[in-house]
Write an enzyme that holds these catalytic residues in place. Structure first.
Site, PDB file in Angstrom:
ATOM      1  N   GLN A   1      33.750  43.988  58.357  1.00 14.79           N
ATOM      2  CA  GLN A   1      34.915  44.827  58.042  1.00 14.79           C
ATOM      3  C   GLN A   1      34.770  46.174  58.742  1.00 14.79           C
ATOM      4  OE1 GLN A   1      35.786  44.544  53.544  1.00 14.79           O
ATOM      5  NE2 GLN A   1      33.704  43.829  53.745  1.00 14.79           N
TER       6      GLN A   1
ATOM      7  N   HIS B   1      38.721  44.488  61.001  1.00 12.78           N
ATOM      8  CA  HIS B   1      39.523  45.711  60.922  1.00 12.78           C
ATOM      9  C   HIS B   1      39.547  46.478  62.236  1.00 12.78           C
ATOM     10  CE1 HIS B   1      38.828  45.552  56.296  1.00 12.78           C
ATOM     11  NE2 HIS B   1      39.751  44.714  56.699  1.00 12.78           N
TER      12      HIS B   1
ATOM     13  N   CYS C   1      48.454  52.476  73.221  1.00  7.09           N
ATOM     14  CA  CYS C   1      49.710  53.211  73.125  1.00  7.09           C
ATOM     15  C   CYS C   1      50.597  52.515  72.094  1.00  7.09           C
ATOM     16  CB  CYS C   1      50.400  53.239  74.488  1.00  7.09           C
ATOM     17  SG  CYS C   1      52.056  53.927  74.399  1.00  7.09           S
TER      18      CYS C   1
ATOM     19  N   SER D   1      28.967  45.386  50.891  1.00  7.74           N
ATOM     20  CA  SER D   1      30.420  45.425  50.673  1.00  7.74           C
ATOM     21  C   SER D   1      30.735  45.401  49.188  1.00  7.74           C
ATOM     22  CB  SER D   1      31.094  44.227  51.354  1.00  7.74           C
ATOM     23  OG  SER D   1      32.486  44.266  51.111  1.00  7.74           O
TER      24      SER D   1
ATOM     25  N   GLU E   1      25.293  48.250  44.652  1.00  4.15           N
ATOM     26  CA  GLU E   1      25.928  48.244  43.330  1.00  4.15           C
ATOM     27  C   GLU E   1      26.470  46.850  43.005  1.00  4.15           C
ATOM     28  OE1 GLU E   1      28.899  51.145  44.108  1.00  4.15           O
ATOM     29  OE2 GLU E   1      27.499  52.811  43.894  1.00  4.15           O
TER      30      GLU E   1
HETATM   31  P1  NAD Z   1      33.091  49.995  50.304  1.00  2.00           P
HETATM   32  O1  NAD Z   1      32.959  51.442  50.571  1.00  2.00           O
HETATM   33  O2  NAD Z   1      34.222  49.557  49.443  1.00  2.00           O
HETATM   34  O3  NAD Z   1      31.755  49.442  49.639  1.00  2.00           O
HETATM   35  C1  NAD Z   1      30.504  49.666  50.202  1.00  2.00           C
HETATM   36  C2  NAD Z   1      29.471  48.972  49.334  1.00  2.00           C
HETATM   37  O4  NAD Z   1      28.230  49.111  49.973  1.00  2.00           O
HETATM   38  C3  NAD Z   1      29.345  49.579  47.937  1.00  2.00           C
HETATM   39  O5  NAD Z   1      29.385  48.546  46.970  1.00  2.00           O
HETATM   40  C4  NAD Z   1      27.963  50.249  47.956  1.00  2.00           C
HETATM   41  O6  NAD Z   1      27.263  50.104  46.733  1.00  2.00           O
HETATM   42  C5  NAD Z   1      27.244  49.487  49.036  1.00  2.00           C
HETATM   43  N1  NAD Z   1      26.252  50.279  49.767  1.00  2.00           N
HETATM   44  C6  NAD Z   1      26.338  51.559  50.196  1.00  2.00           C
HETATM   45  N2  NAD Z   1      25.234  51.906  50.875  1.00  2.00           N
HETATM   46  C7  NAD Z   1      24.419  50.821  50.863  1.00  2.00           C
HETATM   47  C8  NAD Z   1      23.139  50.556  51.401  1.00  2.00           C
HETATM   48  N3  NAD Z   1      22.441  51.465  52.071  1.00  2.00           N
HETATM   49  N4  NAD Z   1      22.605  49.325  51.194  1.00  2.00           N
HETATM   50  C9  NAD Z   1      23.285  48.374  50.491  1.00  2.00           C
HETATM   51  N5  NAD Z   1      24.504  48.581  49.968  1.00  2.00           N
HETATM   52  C10 NAD Z   1      25.075  49.787  50.162  1.00  2.00           C
HETATM   53  O7  NAD Z   1      33.124  49.245  51.723  1.00  2.00           O
HETATM   54  P2  NAD Z   1      33.724  47.840  52.146  1.00  2.00           P
HETATM   55  O8  NAD Z   1      33.494  46.812  51.112  1.00  2.00           O
HETATM   56  O9  NAD Z   1      33.286  47.600  53.529  1.00  2.00           O
HETATM   57  O10 NAD Z   1      35.306  48.059  52.204  1.00  2.00           O
HETATM   58  C11 NAD Z   1      35.887  49.232  52.576  1.00  2.00           C
HETATM   59  C12 NAD Z   1      36.525  49.333  53.955  1.00  2.00           C
HETATM   60  O11 NAD Z   1      35.842  50.390  54.552  1.00  2.00           O
HETATM   61  C13 NAD Z   1      36.384  48.259  54.940  1.00  2.00           C
HETATM   62  O12 NAD Z   1      37.643  47.792  55.184  1.00  2.00           O
HETATM   63  C14 NAD Z   1      35.900  48.951  56.248  1.00  2.00           C
HETATM   64  O13 NAD Z   1      36.804  48.680  57.275  1.00  2.00           O
HETATM   65  C15 NAD Z   1      36.003  50.395  55.952  1.00  2.00           C
HETATM   66  N6  NAD Z   1      34.953  51.315  56.402  1.00  2.00           N
HETATM   67  C16 NAD Z   1      34.179  51.032  57.482  1.00  2.00           C
HETATM   68  C17 NAD Z   1      33.182  51.919  57.841  1.00  2.00           C
HETATM   69  C18 NAD Z   1      32.346  51.582  59.055  1.00  2.00           C
HETATM   70  O14 NAD Z   1      32.849  51.009  60.018  1.00  2.00           O
HETATM   71  N7  NAD Z   1      31.053  51.910  59.032  1.00  2.00           N
HETATM   72  C19 NAD Z   1      32.941  53.066  57.105  1.00  2.00           C
HETATM   73  C20 NAD Z   1      33.765  53.327  55.996  1.00  2.00           C
HETATM   74  C21 NAD Z   1      34.776  52.443  55.650  1.00  2.00           C
END
Ligand code: NAD
Length: 275
Positions: free
Chosen positions: A108, A126, A134, A200, A227
């Site tokens: 994601q 994503h 553009c 995730s 979590e």
């Molecule tokens: P989320 O923020 O909803 O969840 C992240 C999960 O990861 C949480 O449950 C948290 O407890 C866990 N987490 C955080 N740090 C961790 C670690 N060090 N080790 C293990 N677990 C850890 O993210 P999601 O489920 O990916 O969904 C949110 C959306 O965020 C996605 O659609 C994505 O496109 C976007 N996103 C992407 C980035 C990126 O590209 N790095 C950054 C922020 C958001």
């Protein structure tokens, strides 16, 4: 404490065995895998949603109504994501590919860190920050060219051809996922026998449907996350902790289970033969 360590070791050993026994393993990742690279996720304490209102910044309507404000937000977030390096968890997943265990990675994330770590087959649900397009004529621009425009003060950056506003090729809330990528991710999820989910919250749809699809088709799920999630009860193994530490340990355990190569030292001429 000792007991907890023992329990974690058992879970890591079980996950490693499931990975080594799998015939088609998919890795499914979210923002949590990249927090140890310095990129904040959305929902953890200190995550982006504690600092920004998603409805105001991360939606296609927000982009359309004020592209300048949107690009200002991106620039504000920017450097952390652009300069980020893969962490131990990304590297561990690339190692699993070297061991021949990864059919593909479905992510994601938009940060490109799986590719930087060395994974060759990554489905980006994503989109990605590596290009921009553009919004009028769809001409594509490499990110560095867009950054040059921004450095020159062109915010929002505009298309050379028709002066349409450029948008990073990331999927915002309110936009559909790239159809071919999502279709392939669906097929891969339905065909895998094991899915390893890392970092995730599994609440963003439609991406979060993929682990459910895999499970419904009989795949076993391994979940590494800081979590609890709503899918915990559906998983064969749930390991709570930092993805970098846990994934490194899992891969070490996978490697340790490989048959040892015998090295035969032939006396006399300095030759050794690996079998
Ligand atoms: P989320 O923020 O909803 O969840 C992240 C999960 O990861 C949480 O449950 C948290 O407890 C866990 N987490 C955080 N740090 C961790 C670690 N060090 N080790 C293990 N677990 C850890 O993210 P999601 O489920 O990916 O969904 C949110 C959306 O965020 C996605 O659609 C994505 O496109 C976007 N996103 C992407 C980035 C990126 O590209 N790095 C950054 C922020 C958001």
């Amino acid at each position: 404490m000792k007991k907890k360590g023992g329990e974690e070791e058992k879970l890591i050993a079980k996950a490693a065995k499931m990975i080594m026994d799998s015939k088609k393993l998919i890795v499914f990742t979210g923002a949590g895998i990249s927090t140890e690279s310095g990129i904040p996720d959305f929902r953890s304490p200190g995550g982006l949603w504690t600092r920004y209102d998603p409805a105001k910044v991360a939606t296609i309507d927000a982009f359309r109504s004020d592209p300048k404000a949107w690009w200002t937000w991106i620039i504000d977030l920017g450097t952390g994501v652009l300069d980020a390096k893969p962490n131990k968890a990304h590297i561990a997943i690339a190692e699993l590919e070297k061991l021949g265990k990864v059919d593909c990675v479905i992510t994601q994330n938009i940060d490109g860190l799986h590719q930087k770590a060395g994974n060759s087959y990554v489905l980006e649900l994503h989109g990605s920050i590596t290009t921009a397009s553009c919004t009028r004529c769809r001409a594509s621009y490499p990110r560095d060219q867009v950054l040059e425009l921004i450095k020159l003060g062109e915010i929002p950056p505009l298309c050379d051809l028709d002066a349409g506003v450029l948008k990073l090729d990331v999927v915002l809330f309110g936009e559909t996922l790239p159809p071919l990528v999502f279709q392939e991710a669906n097929q891969k999820s339905m065909a895998c026998d094991t899915m390893l989910i890392v970092g995730s919250s599994l609440v963003v749809y439609p991406a979060a449907v993929l682990p459910k699809l895999a499970k419904d088709q009989g795949a076993k799920l391994i979940l590494v996350n800081m979590e609890p999630t709503d899918m915990d009860d559906e998983c064969e193994v749930v390991i709570r902790g930092k993805a970098g530490d846990i994934m490194s340990k899992i891969v070490e355990e996978c490697k340790a289970s490989l048959p040892l190569k015998k090295t035969i030292i032939i006396e006399g001429p300095k030759t050794s033969v690996e079998q």
